[in-house]
Write an enzyme that holds these catalytic residues in place. Sequence first.
Site, PDB file in Angstrom:
ATOM      1  N   GLU A 119      56.024 102.877 122.282  1.00 26.28           N
ATOM      2  CA  GLU A 119      55.534 102.864 123.653  1.00 26.28           C
ATOM      3  C   GLU A 119      56.537 103.560 124.563  1.00 26.28           C
ATOM      4  O   GLU A 119      57.664 103.890 124.143  1.00 26.28           O
ATOM      5  CB  GLU A 119      55.274 101.428 124.120  1.00 26.28           C
ATOM      6  CG  GLU A 119      54.167 100.747 123.337  1.00 26.28           C
ATOM      7  CD  GLU A 119      53.889  99.338 123.787  1.00 26.28           C
ATOM      8  OE1 GLU A 119      52.870  98.776 123.337  1.00 26.28           O
ATOM      9  OE2 GLU A 119      54.673  98.774 124.580  1.00 26.28           O
ATOM     10  N   HIS A 241      51.496  98.754 136.401  1.00 27.31           N
ATOM     11  CA  HIS A 241      51.128  99.423 135.147  1.00 27.31           C
ATOM     12  C   HIS A 241      50.425 100.726 135.498  1.00 27.31           C
ATOM     13  O   HIS A 241      49.533 100.737 136.348  1.00 27.31           O
ATOM     14  CB  HIS A 241      50.213  98.537 134.302  1.00 27.31           C
ATOM     15  CG  HIS A 241      50.141  98.991 132.880  1.00 27.31           C
ATOM     16  ND1 HIS A 241      49.452 100.119 132.495  1.00 27.31           N
ATOM     17  CD2 HIS A 241      50.684  98.489 131.748  1.00 27.31           C
ATOM     18  CE1 HIS A 241      49.578 100.283 131.189  1.00 27.31           C
ATOM     19  NE2 HIS A 241      50.319  99.299 130.712  1.00 27.31           N
ATOM     20  N   ARG A 287      57.418 103.067 132.779  1.00 20.37           N
ATOM     21  CA  ARG A 287      56.224 102.794 133.577  1.00 20.37           C
ATOM     22  C   ARG A 287      56.390 103.140 135.056  1.00 20.37           C
ATOM     23  O   ARG A 287      55.446 103.609 135.688  1.00 20.37           O
ATOM     24  CB  ARG A 287      55.846 101.314 133.432  1.00 20.37           C
ATOM     25  CG  ARG A 287      55.265 100.983 132.071  1.00 20.37           C
ATOM     26  CD  ARG A 287      55.021  99.503 131.919  1.00 20.37           C
ATOM     27  NE  ARG A 287      54.357  99.220 130.657  1.00 20.37           N
ATOM     28  CZ  ARG A 287      54.147  98.000 130.194  1.00 20.37           C
ATOM     29  NH1 ARG A 287      54.557  96.953 130.888  1.00 20.37           N
ATOM     30  NH2 ARG A 287      53.535  97.804 129.051  1.00 20.37           N
ATOM     31  N   HIS A 348      51.255  94.755 137.475  1.00 21.69           N
ATOM     32  CA  HIS A 348      51.200  94.279 136.096  1.00 21.69           C
ATOM     33  C   HIS A 348      52.211  93.182 135.782  1.00 21.69           C
ATOM     34  O   HIS A 348      51.901  92.271 135.019  1.00 21.69           O
ATOM     35  CB  HIS A 348      51.430  95.464 135.159  1.00 21.69           C
ATOM     36  CG  HIS A 348      51.279  95.144 133.707  1.00 21.69           C
ATOM     37  ND1 HIS A 348      50.132  94.578 133.177  1.00 21.69           N
ATOM     38  CD2 HIS A 348      52.131  95.302 132.657  1.00 21.69           C
ATOM     39  CE1 HIS A 348      50.281  94.404 131.878  1.00 21.69           C
ATOM     40  NE2 HIS A 348      51.483  94.829 131.534  1.00 21.69           N
ATOM     41  N   ARG A 383      60.947  96.672 133.792  1.00 20.53           N
ATOM     42  CA  ARG A 383      60.802  96.131 132.442  1.00 20.53           C
ATOM     43  C   ARG A 383      60.414  97.210 131.445  1.00 20.53           C
ATOM     44  O   ARG A 383      59.479  97.976 131.664  1.00 20.53           O
ATOM     45  CB  ARG A 383      59.732  95.031 132.431  1.00 20.53           C
ATOM     46  CG  ARG A 383      59.422  94.474 131.043  1.00 20.53           C
ATOM     47  CD  ARG A 383      58.413  93.361 131.127  1.00 20.53           C
ATOM     48  NE  ARG A 383      57.092  93.859 131.482  1.00 20.53           N
ATOM     49  CZ  ARG A 383      56.130  94.150 130.610  1.00 20.53           C
ATOM     50  NH1 ARG A 383      56.377  94.043 129.305  1.00 20.53           N
ATOM     51  NH2 ARG A 383      54.949  94.550 131.016  1.00 20.53           N
TER      52      ARG A 383
END
Length: 531
Positions: A119, A241, A287, A348, A383
Site C-alpha cells: 500500500e 482518505h 495518503r 478517514h 498514519r
Amino acid sequence: MLHFDVLIVGSGLAGMTLALHLAEHRKVGLITKKNLLEGSSTYAQGGIAAVLDDQDSVEAHIQDTLVAGAGLCNPQTTRFIVEHSRAAIDWLIELGVPFTRDGDDSDGVSYQGFHLTREGGHSHRRIIHAADATGEAVTTTLGRKVCAHPNITVLEDHIAIDLITSAKLGETGKRCYGVYALDKLLDEVETITAHHTILASGGAGKVYLYTTNPDTATGDGIAMGWRAGCRVSNMEFIQFHPTCLYHPHAKSFLITEAVRGEGGILRLPDGTRFMPEHDPRGELAPRDVVARAIDFEMKKHGLDCVYLDISYKPASFIQEHFPNIYAHCLDLGIDITQEPIPVVPAVHFTCGGLVTDLNGQTDVENLFAVGEVACTGLHGANRLASNSLLECMVIGRAAAENILKTELASIPPIPDWDDSKVTDPDEEVVLSHNWDELRRSMWDYVGIVRTSKRLERAQRRIDLLKEEINEYYQHFHVSNDLIELRNLVDTAELIVRSATLRRESRGLHYSRDYPDMLGEAVDTVLTPANY
C-alpha cells in the site's frame, strides 16, 4: 448497578483484543453502541501491516512509518509496535482469521502461504489481508470468540455518557471507577463500575460532513477522557482518505488503499494521469499527499470527483483481489473491470487522541485508552496505511498484560445517575440543526487545506453550538443523539484548538498561512483547564 473487574467501552479490534487477553483471569464487561461488530474495525478493507516476509525488516517498516509521520512519530512507540507485529498476526492466524492465500501474482512474497500486498508509503509487500474485507474477517472471527467466552459480558445498544471519576465524587486525585451508560433499548441510565476501565471507542470521523467512518465514530472516548482530565495530543491531524466512492447512493464506501497498491491509476475525467506531477511516488505516495493532490485538481478544474482506474488489469485479477468493491460498484452500475471508479477524499482516521503510554495508560488512574481513541505517538502527523489495526492489537495486548499485573483497587460507593431535575425535550430540532451545522462548519473551515481565518470562523461557530448543546444537556433527559452531539462538539473544539496552535504545515495539517514545515517537530498537547 453492574460491576466488572474490567470494563471495555467499544467493541472494535482494540476492545475485543483486550477482552480476549483478559478474560481468562478477569470478569470483563464490554459495552457497544450498536451491535458487537458495528464499528470502524469491521469496515477496514486493506489489511494489517506487519514485518512477515524474510526480505522485509523491522527497520524498513519503522522507516516507512517515520517518513509518513512527517517527523512526529515517537521512535520508541514505533519500534515497540513494529517489533511485536509478527506476534500479533500469528495470534490472529491461530484464532482462525481467514486471510487470503498466496496466488500466482504474489511475486513470491507471502507468509505461511498467505498473500501479502503493498500500500501507499510502504517500501515492501507487508500487508496481510482477507481479500478486500480484512476488518470484517478479523472482527467476525474475534466476535465469535468473545461471545463464546463465559467471562465476557457483551452489552449491546449501550452508549457511555461519562466516566465516573474521583472528581465527580468529590475525592482528591484522578481515578476512574467506571461509566454511566444509557441502555438505548430500555431508555434507562445504568451505573457500571469497574476496577479498570478501557476506552476503545474509536475515532471522530462523524465530526465532518463526509467520512468513510460508520455512524458510531463520534469521538465519544476522546471527549469523555478530556472531560475526565486526560490530556489530548495532535488532534489537528485528521486523515482524509484519498479515495472514497463518489456516488449519490453510496454512503461512506471506501475504495481501499490496496487498489492503488496493486496498480490503480488516478486520472482526470479526460483520462490524464496527474499524481506524478505532485509526487515522484505517484499513486503510492502517502495518503496526505494523494488527498491534497486530488483536492488541488478538483478545485483547479472545478470537478466533483476524479477517477481511480484499475480496469487495465485482467478482470479475473480485479474480481479475485477486490471482490467486495467489484460487487458494490457493480450494484451501482459501475463495472470497475471496464471503467474507472469515481472517487473523492473523505475523513478517514483520527491520528491524535488521548495521551497514553505503551501500556495504554492515560493521565487518569485505572483508565486506559487503546486504538483510534488514543495517541501513542505511532502515527505522528500522518498514519501509514494499515498500521492502525496493528496498533490496536499490540497496545491492546500490552494493556491487558499491564492490567493483569495490577491489583484490583477498591471502589467507593457510587451514586446512581440523577435525572430528577430534567424533563423530556419539548422539541429535538435543535439537535438535528446543530448536528448538521457543526459537521458542515468543520468540513468547510477545518478541511484538507486550512487558513487562520477559517479556523477562527470554525471556533466562533463551535462556541455558540457548544453553549446551546450544553444548555440542552443540562435541562433534558439524555438520548443517543444528544450524547453523541455533546461529544462531537467537544471533539471539534479540540481539533480546532490544536490546528490553531500549529503554525506550520506538517503531514495532514496544511495551512496556507504557514506553508513551510518547521525544523523541529513538536507535539500539540492540550491539558484540561480544570486539572
